[in-house]
Design a protein around this motif. Structure first.
Motif, PDB file in Angstrom:
ATOM      1  N   MET B 101      -1.339   3.686  -2.888  1.00  0.00           N
ATOM      2  CA  MET B 101      -0.951   4.881  -2.138  1.00  0.00           C
ATOM      3  C   MET B 101      -2.130   5.706  -1.604  1.00  0.00           C
ATOM      4  O   MET B 101      -1.949   6.492  -0.681  1.00  0.00           O
ATOM      5  N   THR B 102      -3.326   5.558  -2.162  1.00  0.00           N
ATOM      6  CA  THR B 102      -4.426   6.440  -1.765  1.00  0.00           C
ATOM      7  C   THR B 102      -5.660   5.707  -1.248  1.00  0.00           C
ATOM      8  O   THR B 102      -6.492   6.313  -0.579  1.00  0.00           O
ATOM      9  N   TRP B 105      -9.386   2.971   4.080  1.00  0.00           N
ATOM     10  CA  TRP B 105      -9.768   1.761   4.800  1.00  0.00           C
ATOM     11  C   TRP B 105     -11.270   1.590   4.872  1.00  0.00           C
ATOM     12  O   TRP B 105     -12.037   2.492   4.554  1.00  0.00           O
ATOM     13  N   TRP B 106     -11.686   0.373   5.270  1.00  0.00           N
ATOM     14  CA  TRP B 106     -13.086   0.063   5.542  1.00  0.00           C
ATOM     15  C   TRP B 106     -13.159  -0.423   6.985  1.00  0.00           C
ATOM     16  O   TRP B 106     -12.452  -1.357   7.353  1.00  0.00           O
ATOM     17  N   GLU B 138      -0.137  -8.600   1.586  1.00  0.00           N
ATOM     18  CA  GLU B 138      -0.355  -8.031   2.916  1.00  0.00           C
ATOM     19  C   GLU B 138      -0.233  -6.513   2.931  1.00  0.00           C
ATOM     20  O   GLU B 138      -0.598  -5.879   3.922  1.00  0.00           O
ATOM     21  N   PHE B 139       0.261  -5.942   1.833  1.00  0.00           N
ATOM     22  CA  PHE B 139       0.544  -4.500   1.830  1.00  0.00           C
ATOM     23  C   PHE B 139      -0.516  -3.635   1.137  1.00  0.00           C
ATOM     24  O   PHE B 139      -0.536  -2.432   1.318  1.00  0.00           O
ATOM     25  N   PRO B 142      -5.554  -6.098   2.040  1.00  0.00           N
ATOM     26  CA  PRO B 142      -6.383  -7.277   1.797  1.00  0.00           C
ATOM     27  C   PRO B 142      -7.620  -7.255   2.680  1.00  0.00           C
ATOM     28  O   PRO B 142      -7.621  -6.598   3.733  1.00  0.00           O
ATOM     29  N   ALA B 227     -13.295  -6.179   7.219  1.00  0.00           N
ATOM     30  CA  ALA B 227     -12.719  -4.831   7.252  1.00  0.00           C
ATOM     31  C   ALA B 227     -11.518  -4.852   6.318  1.00  0.00           C
ATOM     32  O   ALA B 227     -11.142  -5.898   5.797  1.00  0.00           O
ATOM     33  N   SER B 229      -7.565  -2.456   5.711  1.00  0.00           N
ATOM     34  CA  SER B 229      -6.745  -1.282   5.974  1.00  0.00           C
ATOM     35  C   SER B 229      -6.611  -0.420   4.728  1.00  0.00           C
ATOM     36  O   SER B 229      -6.984  -0.840   3.632  1.00  0.00           O
ATOM     37  N   ASN B 230      -6.026   0.734   4.912  1.00  0.00           N
ATOM     38  CA  ASN B 230      -5.718   1.571   3.763  1.00  0.00           C
ATOM     39  C   ASN B 230      -4.583   0.951   2.950  1.00  0.00           C
ATOM     40  O   ASN B 230      -3.885   0.067   3.420  1.00  0.00           O
ATOM     41  N   LEU B 232      -1.174   1.390   1.566  1.00  0.00           N
ATOM     42  CA  LEU B 232       0.062   2.182   1.647  1.00  0.00           C
ATOM     43  C   LEU B 232       1.077   1.734   0.600  1.00  0.00           C
ATOM     44  O   LEU B 232       2.197   2.233   0.574  1.00  0.00           O
ATOM     45  N   SER B 233       0.689   0.798  -0.242  1.00  0.00           N
ATOM     46  CA  SER B 233       1.636   0.212  -1.192  1.00  0.00           C
ATOM     47  C   SER B 233       1.515   0.846  -2.576  1.00  0.00           C
ATOM     48  O   SER B 233       0.567   1.579  -2.856  1.00  0.00           O
ATOM     49  N   PRO B 234       2.468   0.542  -3.450  1.00  0.00           N
ATOM     50  CA  PRO B 234       2.376   1.059  -4.820  1.00  0.00           C
ATOM     51  C   PRO B 234       1.541   0.156  -5.721  1.00  0.00           C
ATOM     52  O   PRO B 234       1.547   0.319  -6.926  1.00  0.00           O
ATOM     53  N   TRP B 235       0.839  -0.816  -5.143  1.00  0.00           N
ATOM     54  CA  TRP B 235       0.077  -1.781  -5.919  1.00  0.00           C
ATOM     55  C   TRP B 235      -1.419  -1.585  -5.713  1.00  0.00           C
ATOM     56  O   TRP B 235      -1.908  -1.689  -4.587  1.00  0.00           O
TER      57      TRP B 235
END
Lengths: 277, 277
Positions: B101-102, B105-106, B138-139, B142, B227, B229-230, B232-235
């Motif tokens: 959740m927090t 990104w790179w 994917e969430f 990666p 790179a 992404s941020n 957004l998942s609970p994992w």
């Protein structure tokens, strides 16, 4: 086009339904071309990312005939009416341009929260049809949804008052005091869901990403939890969204109504007369 | 563990090699438990996200025996030496915690740029072994890589001097003037690749995401574009990264060397003596 019972069941169960290739290549190309002209206009309907690229453009159908036509297409209006169960009108329309390399993320939220709190929409008998204007893959920020989350109802959450208007929009700076509604439209969302709440539901029900080819349409319920990541890829992820509301679910009066281009108060039912672009 | 010829070929071709389940469940559990203790320490080695959660923790092996052991494991050191072609030593080690959740990104970057410009590393005979401490899907952000991009060499790009140190790290505020190297470590990367350059290569060669179960290890070349992404998942997506450099590629003197915990100047080759945690 009429939806099959199984498709309606899936929408009721998951809160969304993706139909691939509802628009063909020629139509997608046409819409994309019109879109680039529309979003070039510097006006209050255009919302910018913090980095200055276009994030959203509201009510493109107010200034463009092709978009005006799309809103009334049989292939959108009939399924929307079937899924909602009544005749419908268009509450809101917008282009979201999650541009290659620069498109920013959207936090987890429920759309209906905004329509209830800011626009006085009585019930969540509302959905959005999102038309994909590019192929959507795992790299260009597909919409993420939590299946079944629309059944939870509208989650009560606090207002995010940290929105600081850092969206690089000069128009915003100029009219800051009168544009209270802008906080709903940039990367710093006004109403966001509590992270623990989202994490709990996502763990329980999983997350799905709505990937599909250009020309697909995603119908999603006003209460479904959704989000999307930033676009780190070289592929744009443009889309045109039409929010259809039940004609029995007209907006009530609110103290500070948002502009007509964000929350329409023309509640006439749409009579879909054509299906050609 | 020795790599097969085909694995070495894949690394040469793509610039990375993912080996699943190189650590078993018990080991992953053990490392994760140790990790939580390590990153709880408020010290200069800990880098925070803008939102205050831990982003990275450098040199956990300086304060923890398990991490010290991992760096010298046969299953990491032997493949690293095979892929580089010489004996190796550890240039840098760190935990990256892209939290549920927090996690932020790179941007697209090449690691070697930092090691060349900031640390005086003569050549790109260097790779990183990234140990997955959670399942990567994917969430949860990666790592994204452009296959074959390591062959392009180090892309000359300007310094991003907009880094403003907004990373919520008090230690940073305190020592701002002396911590020039911090700009390489937060979400506002110091050296990033030109967007047009990345877009061109990504369109030509595609993007791959390095998804895999906890316990997998991704070996990736110092020059490969990557790179993420941020989250957004609970994992959570925790990982431990060890950068192995050729013993023939020792750092040259630089005017303002980064701290030992970021760029080691102990060039002794690692003799891997055990393979048990």
């Amino acid at each position: 086009m009429y939806l099959a019972t199984m498709q309606i069941e899936q929408f009721k169960e998951k809160g969304y339904l993706l139909i691939e290739n509802l628009f063909d290549e020629r139509e997608v190309e046409l819409i994309r071309t019109e879109m680039l002209q529309v979003i070039a206009e510097d006006c209050p309907r255009r919302i910018l990312e913090k980095n200055g690229s276009v994030r959203s453009f509201f009510a493109p159908d107010h200034s463009n005939e092709i978009f005006e036509k799309i809103v009334k297409l049989k292939r959108l209006v009939i399924p929307a009416a079937q899924l909602i169960g009544t005749d419908v009108y268009a509450h809101q329309t917008k282009i979201n341009s999650k541009s290659a390399m620069t498109g920013d993320w959207w936090e987890w939220h429920q759309d209906y929260t905004y329509w209830k709190k800011d626009d006085g929409m009585p019930a969540a008998d509302v959905l959005t049809a999102m038309i994909y204007l590019n192929d959507v893959n795992e790299f260009n920020g597909p919409m993420l949804l939590i299946p079944g989350s629309h059944k939870i109802g509208t989650v009560d959450e606090g207002e995010n008052i940290s929105g600081d208007g850092e969206n690089g929009n000069n128009w915003f700076e100029e009219y800051k005091t009168s544009t209270f509604y802008m906080t709903a439209l940039t990367a710093d969302l006004k109403y966001t869901l509590k992270q623990e709440e989202i994490a709990r539901w996502a763990k329980q029900r999983g997350i799905e990403s709505a990937k599909g080819p250009a020309g697909s349409v995603l119908f999603f319920h006003g209460n479904v939890f959704h989000a999307s990541s930033n676009n780190l890829s070289p592929w744009d992820r443009y889309s045109f969204l039409v929010t259809y509301n039940s004609v029995n679910n007209q907006l009530e009066a609110v103290e500070k109504p948002r502009p007509e281009f964000i929350a329409s108060r023309n509640f006439d039912k749409i009579v879909p007369v054509h299906d050609h672009l």
